[in-house]
Design a protein around this motif. Structure first.
Motif, PDB file in Angstrom:
ATOM      1  N   GLY A 224      37.750 117.965   5.145  1.00 47.92           N
ATOM      2  CA  GLY A 224      36.809 118.421   6.165  1.00 47.92           C
ATOM      3  C   GLY A 224      36.906 119.898   6.462  1.00 47.92           C
ATOM      4  O   GLY A 224      36.291 120.377   7.416  1.00 47.92           O
ATOM      5  N   GLN A 225      37.692 120.631   5.639  1.00 48.86           N
ATOM      6  CA  GLN A 225      37.821 122.069   5.837  1.00 48.86           C
ATOM      7  C   GLN A 225      37.470 122.800   4.550  1.00 48.86           C
ATOM      8  O   GLN A 225      37.818 122.347   3.455  1.00 48.86           O
ATOM      9  CB  GLN A 225      39.260 122.443   6.230  1.00 48.86           C
ATOM     10  N   SER A 226      36.803 123.920   4.655  1.00 49.24           N
ATOM     11  CA  SER A 226      36.618 124.766   3.479  1.00 49.24           C
ATOM     12  C   SER A 226      37.965 125.415   3.159  1.00 49.24           C
ATOM     13  O   SER A 226      38.752 125.719   4.057  1.00 49.24           O
ATOM     14  CB  SER A 226      35.550 125.834   3.749  1.00 49.24           C
ATOM     15  N   LEU A 227      38.224 125.623   1.865  1.00 45.18           N
ATOM     16  CA  LEU A 227      39.552 126.055   1.440  1.00 45.18           C
ATOM     17  C   LEU A 227      39.520 127.383   0.691  1.00 45.18           C
ATOM     18  O   LEU A 227      38.650 127.625  -0.154  1.00 45.18           O
ATOM     19  CB  LEU A 227      40.189 124.992   0.539  1.00 45.18           C
ATOM     20  N   SER A 228      40.492 128.230   1.013  1.00 40.93           N
ATOM     21  CA  SER A 228      40.710 129.499   0.324  1.00 40.93           C
ATOM     22  C   SER A 228      42.123 129.487  -0.266  1.00 40.93           C
ATOM     23  O   SER A 228      42.992 128.737   0.188  1.00 40.93           O
ATOM     24  CB  SER A 228      40.564 130.680   1.291  1.00 40.93           C
ATOM     25  N   PHE A 229      42.355 130.357  -1.275  1.00 38.79           N
ATOM     26  CA  PHE A 229      43.655 130.362  -1.951  1.00 38.79           C
ATOM     27  C   PHE A 229      44.185 131.784  -2.100  1.00 38.79           C
ATOM     28  O   PHE A 229      43.421 132.736  -2.299  1.00 38.79           O
ATOM     29  CB  PHE A 229      43.545 129.722  -3.334  1.00 38.79           C
ATOM     30  N   ARG A 230      45.506 131.891  -1.998  1.00 32.35           N
ATOM     31  CA  ARG A 230      46.227 133.136  -2.271  1.00 32.35           C
ATOM     32  C   ARG A 230      47.072 132.903  -3.513  1.00 32.35           C
ATOM     33  O   ARG A 230      47.886 131.977  -3.550  1.00 32.35           O
ATOM     34  CB  ARG A 230      47.102 133.515  -1.082  1.00 32.35           C
ATOM     35  N   ALA A 246      36.275 126.219  -2.015  1.00 25.15           N
ATOM     36  CA  ALA A 246      35.755 124.854  -1.916  1.00 25.15           C
ATOM     37  C   ALA A 246      35.087 124.639  -0.567  1.00 25.15           C
ATOM     38  O   ALA A 246      35.608 125.069   0.467  1.00 25.15           O
ATOM     39  CB  ALA A 246      36.885 123.842  -2.106  1.00 25.15           C
ATOM     40  N   PRO A 247      33.957 123.967  -0.533  1.00 21.76           N
ATOM     41  CA  PRO A 247      33.276 123.696   0.742  1.00 21.76           C
ATOM     42  C   PRO A 247      34.023 122.634   1.538  1.00 21.76           C
ATOM     43  O   PRO A 247      34.951 121.984   1.032  1.00 21.76           O
ATOM     44  CB  PRO A 247      31.904 123.190   0.291  1.00 21.76           C
ATOM     45  N   SER A 248      33.627 122.428   2.760  1.00 23.56           N
ATOM     46  CA  SER A 248      34.328 121.471   3.624  1.00 23.56           C
ATOM     47  C   SER A 248      34.211 120.030   3.128  1.00 23.56           C
ATOM     48  O   SER A 248      35.038 119.196   3.473  1.00 23.56           O
ATOM     49  CB  SER A 248      33.785 121.577   5.062  1.00 23.56           C
TER      50      SER A 248
END
Length: 263
Positions: A224-230, A246-248
């Motif tokens: 249920g959350q959009s995701l970012s990556f480091r 990635a979208p939620s």
């Protein structure tokens, strides 16, 4: 002319040392540079279709879908580095063999698999991937760019080279509601990954641990959350951010593309 201040001298010295370092190193101003040439041997596995090279210890699955095709190789344990070498690119040249094609051609391959040790065979007679040997077990189509396949094994020169990728990194999602497993593909620059972190739209950065091959995991509920990556490179230590990959409504089994990559 008055005396030069100690602070000015230190700054000048530091600048000179920095310039010498970046010119002589493999990582210069954000770009990965080729390494020196080294000596090894190469064999091949599978047939001309490359079907036996699919999957593998890096977890890339179908190598055509992952963007690697048949220009790939399995690395001996010494080179594989417990999976941290997954995605690295090597230029390989046939040398000092009557089986080399004319002009000693070279080809560039991506590390996508492990060539495991064979302790039942001598290191110099069949146990080609036994430590401490540096060895490449190439996809047959890649090997055939260098030499006649009937040679079986050939001496080669090799070096690390920048991975030239089209587009951004790709993130394949696996796992469940409480366990996120990410396979990272199409990595440019040095091609490898040392560490990762994930950030949900409602969380801070969460460190991910290395699972196996080119996969990293987080034990968190991020549905249920959009995701970012480091992402941090294993070779250069450079860090890049892939925002809102990635979208939620992301799902396991899907692959999401970013606009971010190493150079």
């Amino acid at each position: 002319m008055g005396p030069i201040s100690s602070s000015w001298s230190f700054k000048k010295f530091f600048a000179i040392v920095f310039v010498v370092f970046v010119i002589s190193g493999e990582f210069v101003a954000g770009y990965y540079r080729p390494s020196p040439w080294r000596y090894a041997h190469a064999t091949f596995y599978g047939d001309e279709t490359g079907s036996e090279t699919m999957g593998g210890a890096c977890g890339y699955g179908n190598l055509f879908n992952s963007g690697y095709g048949l220009n790939t190789a399995a690395l001996s344990t010494t080179l594989f580095k417990d999976g941290y070498a997954c995605g690295q690119c090597f230029q390989i040249m046939c040398v000092q063999s009557k089986h080399c094609y004319y002009g000693n051609p070279s080809t560039v391959v991506t590390a996508t698999n492990l060539c495991p040790p064979n302790w039942y065979q001598d290191t110099n007679n069949g146990g080609w991937c036994n430590p401490p040997r540096t060895h490449f077990d190439m996809a047959k189509p890649a090997f055939m760019k260098l030499a006649n396949w009937r040679a079986g094994i050939i001496p080669v020169s090799y070096r690390r080279v920048p991975c030239k990728r089209s587009g951004g990194m790709r993130f394949q999602f696996q796992g469940n509601a409480y366990w996120l497993l990410i396979f990272v593909m199409n990595v440019g620059g040095a091609g490898d990954i040392k560490s990762m972190a994930v950030k949900g739209s409602r969380t801070n950065w969460i460190s991910m641990s290395h699972n196996w091959g080119a996969s990293y995991q987080a034990f968190s509920s991020l549905y249920g959350q959009s995701l970012s990556f480091r992402i941090t490179s294993y070779t250069t230590g450079e860090t890049v951010y892939a925002w809102n990959v990635a979208p939620s409504n992301w799902n396991a089994g899907m692959t999401y593309k970013s606009y971010t990559n190493f150079r």
